[in-house]
Design a protein around this motif. Structure first.
Motif, PDB file in Angstrom:
ATOM      1  N   VAL A 110       0.868  -1.175   0.000  1.00 47.37           N
ATOM      2  CA  VAL A 110       0.000   0.000   0.000  1.00 47.37           C
ATOM      3  C   VAL A 110       0.903   1.222   0.000  1.00 47.37           C
ATOM      4  CG1 VAL A 110      -1.896   1.211   1.138  1.00 47.37           C
ATOM      5  CG2 VAL A 110      -1.709  -1.284   1.337  1.00 47.37           C
ATOM      6  N   PHE A 111       0.730   2.083  -1.009  1.00 48.17           N
ATOM      7  CA  PHE A 111       1.597   3.242  -1.179  1.00 48.17           C
ATOM      8  C   PHE A 111       0.944   4.499  -0.622  1.00 48.17           C
ATOM      9  CE2 PHE A 111       2.655   0.249  -4.546  1.00 48.17           C
ATOM     10  CZ  PHE A 111       4.038   0.217  -4.494  1.00 48.17           C
ATOM     11  N   GLN A 112       1.768   5.531  -0.481  1.00 49.73           N
ATOM     12  CA  GLN A 112       1.270   6.824  -0.002  1.00 49.73           C
ATOM     13  C   GLN A 112       0.323   7.463  -1.002  1.00 49.73           C
ATOM     14  OE1 GLN A 112       4.422   9.573   0.870  1.00 49.73           O
ATOM     15  NE2 GLN A 112       3.080  11.338   1.013  1.00 49.73           N
ATOM     16  N   GLU A 189       4.309   4.815   4.184  1.00 51.55           N
ATOM     17  CA  GLU A 189       3.706   6.131   4.459  1.00 51.55           C
ATOM     18  C   GLU A 189       2.255   6.142   3.993  1.00 51.55           C
ATOM     19  OE1 GLU A 189       5.207   8.695   5.954  1.00 51.55           O
ATOM     20  OE2 GLU A 189       7.358   8.603   5.562  1.00 51.55           O
ATOM     21  N   ALA A 190       1.540   5.046   4.250  1.00 57.26           N
ATOM     22  CA  ALA A 190       0.234   4.829   3.633  1.00 57.26           C
ATOM     23  C   ALA A 190      -0.794   5.900   3.984  1.00 57.26           C
ATOM     24  CB  ALA A 190      -0.294   3.456   4.032  1.00 57.26           C
ATOM     25  N   PHE A 191      -0.677   6.502   5.167  1.00 57.81           N
ATOM     26  CA  PHE A 191      -1.700   7.451   5.597  1.00 57.81           C
ATOM     27  C   PHE A 191      -1.201   8.890   5.646  1.00 57.81           C
ATOM     28  CE2 PHE A 191      -3.144   3.648   8.374  1.00 57.81           C
ATOM     29  CZ  PHE A 191      -3.705   3.037   7.272  1.00 57.81           C
ATOM     30  N   SER A 192       0.037   9.137   5.250  1.00 57.16           N
ATOM     31  CA  SER A 192       0.630  10.458   5.470  1.00 57.16           C
ATOM     32  C   SER A 192       0.040  11.541   4.578  1.00 57.16           C
ATOM     33  CB  SER A 192       2.148  10.398   5.288  1.00 57.16           C
ATOM     34  OG  SER A 192       2.478  10.038   3.965  1.00 57.16           O
ATOM     35  N   ASP A 195      -5.627  13.993   5.702  1.00 58.57           N
ATOM     36  CA  ASP A 195      -5.716  15.003   6.763  1.00 58.57           C
ATOM     37  C   ASP A 195      -5.819  14.300   8.115  1.00 58.57           C
ATOM     38  OD1 ASP A 195      -8.507  14.769   7.810  1.00 58.57           O
ATOM     39  OD2 ASP A 195      -9.072  15.366   5.786  1.00 58.57           O
ATOM     40  N   PRO A 196      -5.513  15.007   9.224  1.00 61.75           N
ATOM     41  CA  PRO A 196      -5.353  14.337  10.528  1.00 61.75           C
ATOM     42  C   PRO A 196      -6.542  13.497  10.980  1.00 61.75           C
ATOM     43  CG  PRO A 196      -4.460  16.555  10.624  1.00 61.75           C
ATOM     44  CD  PRO A 196      -5.135  16.433   9.292  1.00 61.75           C
ATOM     45  N   LEU A 197      -7.770  13.982  10.777  1.00 63.75           N
ATOM     46  CA  LEU A 197      -8.934  13.234  11.245  1.00 63.75           C
ATOM     47  C   LEU A 197      -9.099  11.928  10.459  1.00 63.75           C
ATOM     48  CD1 LEU A 197     -11.601  16.037  11.867  1.00 63.75           C
ATOM     49  CD2 LEU A 197     -10.353  14.686  13.570  1.00 63.75           C
ATOM     50  N   ILE A 198      -8.970  12.017   9.133  1.00 63.71           N
ATOM     51  CA  ILE A 198      -9.103  10.810   8.314  1.00 63.71           C
ATOM     52  C   ILE A 198      -7.957   9.863   8.608  1.00 63.71           C
ATOM     53  CG2 ILE A 198      -9.136   9.934   5.941  1.00 63.71           C
ATOM     54  CD1 ILE A 198     -10.461  12.538   5.100  1.00 63.71           C
ATOM     55  N   ARG A 199      -6.792  10.427   8.860  1.00 59.14           N
ATOM     56  CA  ARG A 199      -5.627   9.599   9.170  1.00 59.14           C
ATOM     57  C   ARG A 199      -5.872   8.768  10.427  1.00 59.14           C
ATOM     58  NH1 ARG A 199       0.477  11.964   9.029  1.00 59.14           N
ATOM     59  NH2 ARG A 199       1.592   9.994   9.326  1.00 59.14           N
ATOM     60  N   ARG A 200      -6.409   9.400  11.461  1.00 63.75           N
ATOM     61  CA  ARG A 200      -6.708   8.658  12.694  1.00 63.75           C
ATOM     62  C   ARG A 200      -7.745   7.577  12.444  1.00 63.75           C
ATOM     63  NH1 ARG A 200      -5.884  13.779  15.178  1.00 63.75           N
ATOM     64  NH2 ARG A 200      -8.093  14.311  15.110  1.00 63.75           N
ATOM     65  N   ASP A 201      -8.750   7.891  11.608  1.00 62.26           N
ATOM     66  CA  ASP A 201      -9.759   6.888  11.270  1.00 62.26           C
ATOM     67  C   ASP A 201      -9.126   5.689  10.564  1.00 62.26           C
ATOM     68  OD1 ASP A 201     -11.773   8.402  12.368  1.00 62.26           O
ATOM     69  OD2 ASP A 201     -12.477   9.217  10.449  1.00 62.26           O
ATOM     70  N   MET A 202      -8.192   5.956   9.660  1.00 53.58           N
ATOM     71  CA  MET A 202      -7.530   4.869   8.934  1.00 53.58           C
ATOM     72  C   MET A 202      -6.642   4.041   9.855  1.00 53.58           C
ATOM     73  SD  MET A 202      -8.584   4.639   5.845  1.00 53.58           S
ATOM     74  CE  MET A 202      -7.369   3.438   5.325  1.00 53.58           C
ATOM     75  N   GLN A 203      -5.999   4.691  10.808  1.00 55.01           N
ATOM     76  CA  GLN A 203      -5.208   3.944  11.796  1.00 55.01           C
ATOM     77  C   GLN A 203      -6.106   2.998  12.585  1.00 55.01           C
ATOM     78  OE1 GLN A 203      -3.509   7.180  13.981  1.00 55.01           O
ATOM     79  NE2 GLN A 203      -2.048   7.705  12.368  1.00 55.01           N
ATOM     80  N   ASP A 204      -7.269   3.510  13.012  1.00 53.66           N
ATOM     81  CA  ASP A 204      -8.219   2.667  13.748  1.00 53.66           C
ATOM     82  C   ASP A 204      -8.715   1.519  12.867  1.00 53.66           C
ATOM     83  OD1 ASP A 204      -8.000   4.295  15.982  1.00 53.66           O
ATOM     84  OD2 ASP A 204      -9.749   5.504  15.472  1.00 53.66           O
TER      85      ASP A 204
END
Length: 397
Positions: A110-112, A189-192, A195-204
């Motif tokens: 999975v790429f950035q 760097e899949a989620f970099s 934006d911060p909110l979507i990034r946290r959602d993707m981490q979860d």
């Protein structure tokens, strides 16, 4: 069980790397090698392993070598020296045909930058890896629908990438990697880019998927908070070399070098430490079948405590008793703890963040029990224990 074992891995960029490799072996740093040979050291002798089902995060600042390293793992970049063992096979030494087979069956990436085909539907993008493998169209689209459901994109199968948000596009990229059912996910760097909110959602979302699928994941990040959140272990790199490998707690609490210490100094440790990392094993517990009030009082006196957790023989937590109640029960002549056992008590699971423990402990008249999923008593926390653990981590409350 070890899934990936990397030993003394080196990648030197340039047409004639042998002299640079010799200098590296003799202890020269990357700046000296570049100045004298014109060759760049991307990875300078890295050794680590990845256990089956583990999320390991490789992190460092720009230029640390982390992205070069992950591309060496499936030989998108050929290493200069060293070995990469995957299930006992050295990826660095296999033929092109063997490598292609291993990539198709073992690895998903999975790429950035999402790397979706704009002219293909979401389902067709998710099925692309299976198409490369020669899987029949109906079968691969059926599998694509299945993995799109796993990443929360049911109903979007016939849409096109331009109709999706950035976070949704990255979910398609993740689904494409999962569709081939790889043993190993490489996420660079899949989620970099999110934006911060979507990034946290993707981490979860990634952690939820990992609970269900138990893949072996190598995740590249330059974000320490992200690494601390998702990593079972962290490989911290600087100038092409590994400076420390450890769990998030070990990286925070026991930095190996001044560089690591500076790297983690601004982290809010209360958001990283968990109940499991600050709890103490109970020195004494009461056993509902064996102990009466007098035995319980003796245990409390010996340990200098005023309450005692009571368990079954298999350590399942039943409740707690106080010294005052045990004294009254003893004076009444009670021969068991049932009449004074307080069963309705506050407990937390081991993964509760330390930041939530202060509020729970604030008005609690007894220590806080840490209880496993099977209701067994794992440990106890008092406010002093929590403060001491944070102090050892170099943070003030």
């Amino acid at each position: 069980m070890t899934k990936i074992e990397v030993k003394d891995l080196v990648k030197i960029f340039g047409p004639s790397p042998n002299r640079a490799l010799s200098m590296l072996r003799d202890g020269a740093d990357k700046d000296e090698i570049l100045a004298k040979t014109g060759h760049g050291v991307g990875v300078g002798g890295v050794t680590f392993d990845v256990k089956s089902g583990e999320i390991i995060v490789i992190m460092g600042l720009s230029g640390s070598g982390k992205s070069t390293l992950v591309r060496c793992l499936n030989r998108l970049i050929d290493p200069t020296a060293g070995s990469i063992m995957v299930d006992g096979v050295d990826i660095a030494k296999v033929s092109s045909e063997e490598l292609l087979d291993i990539r198709q069956k073992k690895f998903g990436m999975v790429f950035q930058n999402f790397a979706l085909f704009p002219h293909r539907t979401v389902a067709e993008n998710a099925a692309f890896g299976l198409e490369i493998q020669g899987v029949e169209r109906e079968t691969r689209l059926e599998k694509a629908h299945e993995v799109l459901s796993q990443v929360g994109l049911s109903g979007w199968e016939q849409s096109y990438p331009s109709q999706l948000s950035g976070g949704m596009q990255q979910r398609v990229g993740l689904a494409r990697a999962l569709a081939v059912d790889p043993d190993i996910l490489l996420m660079d760097e899949a989620f970099s880019a999110l934006d911060p909110l979507i990034r946290r959602d993707m981490q979860d979302e990634l952690l939820d998927l990992q609970d269900r699928l138990q893949k072996t994941i190598v995740f590249i990040s330059h974000d320490l908070d992200e690494a601390l959140k998702i990593g079972d272990r962290i490989v911290l790199m600087k100038d092409g070399k590994v400076v420390q490998v450890g769990t998030p707690d070990e990286i925070l609490m026991e930095p190996a070098t001044r560089y690591v210490e500076k790297f983690v100094e601004d982290v809010d440790i209360t958001k990283v430490l968990t109940a499991e990392s600050v709890m103490k094993r109970p020195f004494a517990v009461g056993h509902v079948r064996n102990d009466g009030p007098r035995a319980a009082l003796r245990k409390m006196k010996n340990e200098g405590i005023s309450s005692l957790f009571v368990t079954k023989r298999d350590h399942s937590l039943l409740g707690i008793i106080s010294a005052a109640d045990a004294k009254e029960a003893a004076e009444r002549g009670d021969d068991n703890l049932e009449s004074i056992l307080q069963r309705d008590l506050t407990t937390v699971p081991p993964d509760t963040p330390a930041s939530e423990l202060f509020e729970i402990l604030k008005d609690l008249p007894y220590p806080l029990a840490v209880v496993t999923e099977t209701e067994k008593l794992a440990g106890v926390i008092v406010r002093g224990t929590l403060l001491a653990a944070l102090a050892e981590g170099g943070r003030n409350v």
